[in-house]
Write an enzyme that holds these catalytic residues in place. Structure first.
Site, PDB file in Angstrom:
ATOM      1  CG  ASN A  95      -1.544  -1.804   9.643  1.00 66.08           C
ATOM      2  OD1 ASN A  95      -2.210  -0.795   9.849  1.00 66.08           O
ATOM      3  ND2 ASN A  95      -0.275  -1.753   9.284  1.00 66.08           N
ATOM      4  CG  HIS A 112      -8.050  -1.532  14.654  1.00 63.44           C
ATOM      5  ND1 HIS A 112      -7.632  -0.385  14.010  1.00 63.44           N
ATOM      6  CD2 HIS A 112      -8.323  -1.157  15.933  1.00 63.44           C
ATOM      7  CE1 HIS A 112      -7.654   0.639  14.867  1.00 63.44           C
ATOM      8  NE2 HIS A 112      -8.055   0.187  16.033  1.00 63.44           N
ATOM      9  CB  CYS A 120     -22.082 -16.573  12.499  1.00 61.15           C
ATOM     10  SG  CYS A 120     -23.869 -16.600  12.321  1.00 61.15           S
ATOM     11  CB  CYS A 124     -25.488 -19.862  14.593  1.00 59.98           C
ATOM     12  SG  CYS A 124     -24.236 -20.389  13.404  1.00 59.98           S
ATOM     13  CB  THR A 186      -0.409   5.342  13.232  1.00 61.28           C
ATOM     14  OG1 THR A 186      -1.760   5.682  13.577  1.00 61.28           O
ATOM     15  CG2 THR A 186       0.504   5.653  14.386  1.00 61.28           C
ATOM     16  CB  SER A 187      -3.120   9.664  10.830  1.00 60.07           C
ATOM     17  OG  SER A 187      -4.211   8.847  11.213  1.00 60.07           O
ATOM     18  CG  ASN A 211       3.835   9.630   9.657  1.00 59.27           C
ATOM     19  OD1 ASN A 211       3.723  10.072   8.509  1.00 59.27           O
ATOM     20  ND2 ASN A 211       2.816   9.144  10.322  1.00 59.27           N
ATOM     21  CB  ALA A 229       7.890   2.496   7.654  1.00 60.43           C
TER      22      ALA A 229
END
Ligand code: OAD
Length: 244
Positions: A95, A112, A120, A124, A186-187, A211, A229
């Site tokens: 997440n 993730h 940027c 830069c 989570t799948s 799940n 959960a």
């Protein structure tokens, strides 16, 4: 199961969008995961960003607005409390919402990225490699770099991109070296995160899935708690506390 957990020196949890579902953040593959008829797989890609950066940023602006209002739910809070009980307790999360940290968890590996950070696209300067952008809603879509005016992008891992080495290496090491592995919400369809529970299983670690729906992992984990959960984790915490 509780005996295995109580004996564990190191506990590792892999979390996905399902743990934040009870904080009213839509999951990706659930019924409410679509945005304006686009699936996340269509928008969260480098190709989509090149084709239409404004559309991709509108999608992230929508998710940022939802996440800004969200509070950690009893599932996040129970994991934060467990971190205080166990010597070594880690969360590996897919997440980008930061709710584990908001709940008080400190040992969190974000596979993730983080939706509140941007960078940027021209890289830069040092200052624009990675910096927070908390503006809600964004004043400019797509937003531009304050230094060089190139496009900014969200600091999240898109489909087709590789996870940066530090969090990936840490996640791989933790998944194969622990005594109790929980996979929550989570799948288990997106790699490489989906393989982490398999490394734990291969390492003969006791694995538990939480799940409300069955996944590809359900048949191969040691135990599956078919529930949400936000209710299963506080119950597990209560059980742990009975033995402290
Ligand atoms: P998914 O949307 O694929 O799966 C969410 C899972 O949570 C499903 O298996 C649901 O059954 C489960 N779930 C729903 N409500 C729950 C609850 N209250 N408690 C526990 N579980 C619940 O989300 P992820 O598996 O996290 O990647 O998706 C993985 C990655 O794909 C995401 O990080 C994102 C996505 O597209 C990127 O953006 C790169």
């Amino acid at each position: 199961m509780i005996d295995k957990l109580l004996e564990a020196k190191r506990v590792v949890c892999l979390t996905g969008a399902g743990i934040s579902a009870e904080s009213d953040i839509p999951t990706f593959r659930g019924e409410d995961g679509m945005w304006k008829n686009h699936s996340p797989e269509e928008l969260a890609t480098p190709g989509a960003f090149v084709r239409d950066p404004a559309l991709v940023w509108e999608f992230y602006n929508w998710r940022r607005e939802i996440i800004a209002k969200a509070k950690p739910n009893p599932g996040h809070l129970a994991l934060a409390e467990m971190e205080k009980i166990f010597d070594d307790f880690y969360i590996i999360t897919q997440n980008v919402d930061g709710l584990h940290q908001k709940a008080g968890s400190e040992k969190v590996i974000e596979l993730h990225g983080d939706i509140w950070y941007v960078r940027c696209t021209e890289d830069c300067s040092q200052e624009t490699k990675l910096f927070p952008l908390y503006e809600i809603p964004l004043k400019e879509i797509p937003p531009h770099c304050p230094k060089c005016n190139a496009l900014l992008r969200p600091h999240v891992v898109w489909f087709g991109e590789t996870i940066p080495t530090p969090p990936l290496d840490a996640a791989l090491e933790l998944s194969a070296n622990n005594d109790f592995f929980m996979v929550i919400g989570t799948s288990a369809m997106v790699q490489p995160a989906a393989s982490l529970p398999r490394y734990a299983i291969r390492s003969k670690i006791y694995t538990v899935e939480i799940n409300p729906e069955k996944t590809a992992l359900t048949e191969i984990v040691d135990e599956c708690i078919l529930g949400k959960a936000g209710s299963a984790l506080p119950l597990l915490l209560e059980e742990i506390k009975k033995y402290l």
